[in-house]
Motif scaffolding. Structure first.
Motif: not given
Length: 242
Positions: A162, A178-179, A182
């Motif tokens: 990431v 995104l973090a 994920m």
């Protein structure tokens, strides 16, 4: 300790602190031998005597900053354990801080992502032990459905990926969600309260037992070692399906 050795240590520490400040405030271009020497009030040859070259200085800076960061992380984990904070919530806090640290310190992150440096970095190894402690708390709570080592490796790999992806994207175009996405995907692979797969409940029970097995004082050391070997084998063997 002799006065010479003590003085050398203080000089080295001052140089590292100055270089770390320059790196964080002005970026890697500011960390030149001349710039660091001037800011630290020393002669440039001193840096070469203490660190060999600029790369040696950067390695020392990376270790210094990482060690301070890991120390703070370890204190957070101890506090979370003492306060009986939900271990998954504690893991999420650790994940978010790790992502933020990597994005705020791209040069240090890249230095410490080098596998050769990681193997030789006490701070990086200490950081991994902090993650292992967080994962162990989840396992002991009966909420981990994979082995602890597999969970740690999965979390580390996802976090590094990431950070690398975000650093490789222009700041204005980064998808900071995104973090979180994920992390949720990783939880879906390792937690028992995620959608179940065959044998998940059984594996979770075995993982939880494995987490406490080394502390079973009623058994001899040899018996504990044999028990953990059996449990590791059970965890690593995929459950039968069909």
């Amino acid at each position: 300790m002799s006065e010479v050795t003590d003085s050398r240590g203080r000089t080295r520490s001052r140089i590292v602190a100055v270089a770390a400040r320059l790196l964080q405030q002005e970026g890697p271009a500011a960390v030149t031998t001349r710039g660091v020497a001037e800011a630290a009030g020393i002669q440039a040859p001193t840096i070469y005597r203490l660190f060999d070259d600029k790369d040696g200085l950067l390695d020392a800076v990376a270790e210094h900053v990482m060690a301070e960061y890991v120390s703070a992380k370890a204190a957070t984990v101890r506090a979370a354990s003492a306060a009986d904070v939900d271990p998954v919530d504690d893991l999420r806090v650790g994940w978010q801080r790790q992502i933020a640290f990597g994005l705020a310190n791209p040069t240090l992150f890249r230095l410490l992502s080098d596998p050769d440096r990681v193997l030789l970095s006490p701070a990086a190894q200490s950081g991994k032990r902090v993650l292992e402690t967080r994962v162990h708390r989840i396992a002991a709570a009966g909420r981990l459905r994979v082995g602890e080592r597999h969970a740690v490796d999965l979390i580390q790999a996802a976090g590094i990926g990431v950070i690398q992806t975000l650093l490789g994207t222009p700041a204005d175009d980064r998808d900071l969600g995104l973090a979180d996405s994920m992390f949720d995907a990783v939880l879906g692979q390792i937690l028992t309260d995620a959608p179940n797969r065959a044998g998940g409940a059984t594996t979770a029970a075995v993982v939880a037992f494995r987490a406490v097995a080394p502390d079973l004082d009623a058994l001899t050391a040899a018996e504990r070692e044999l028990l953990t070997e059996w449990l590791d084998r059970a965890i690593d063997t995929p459950p039968a399906t069909g």
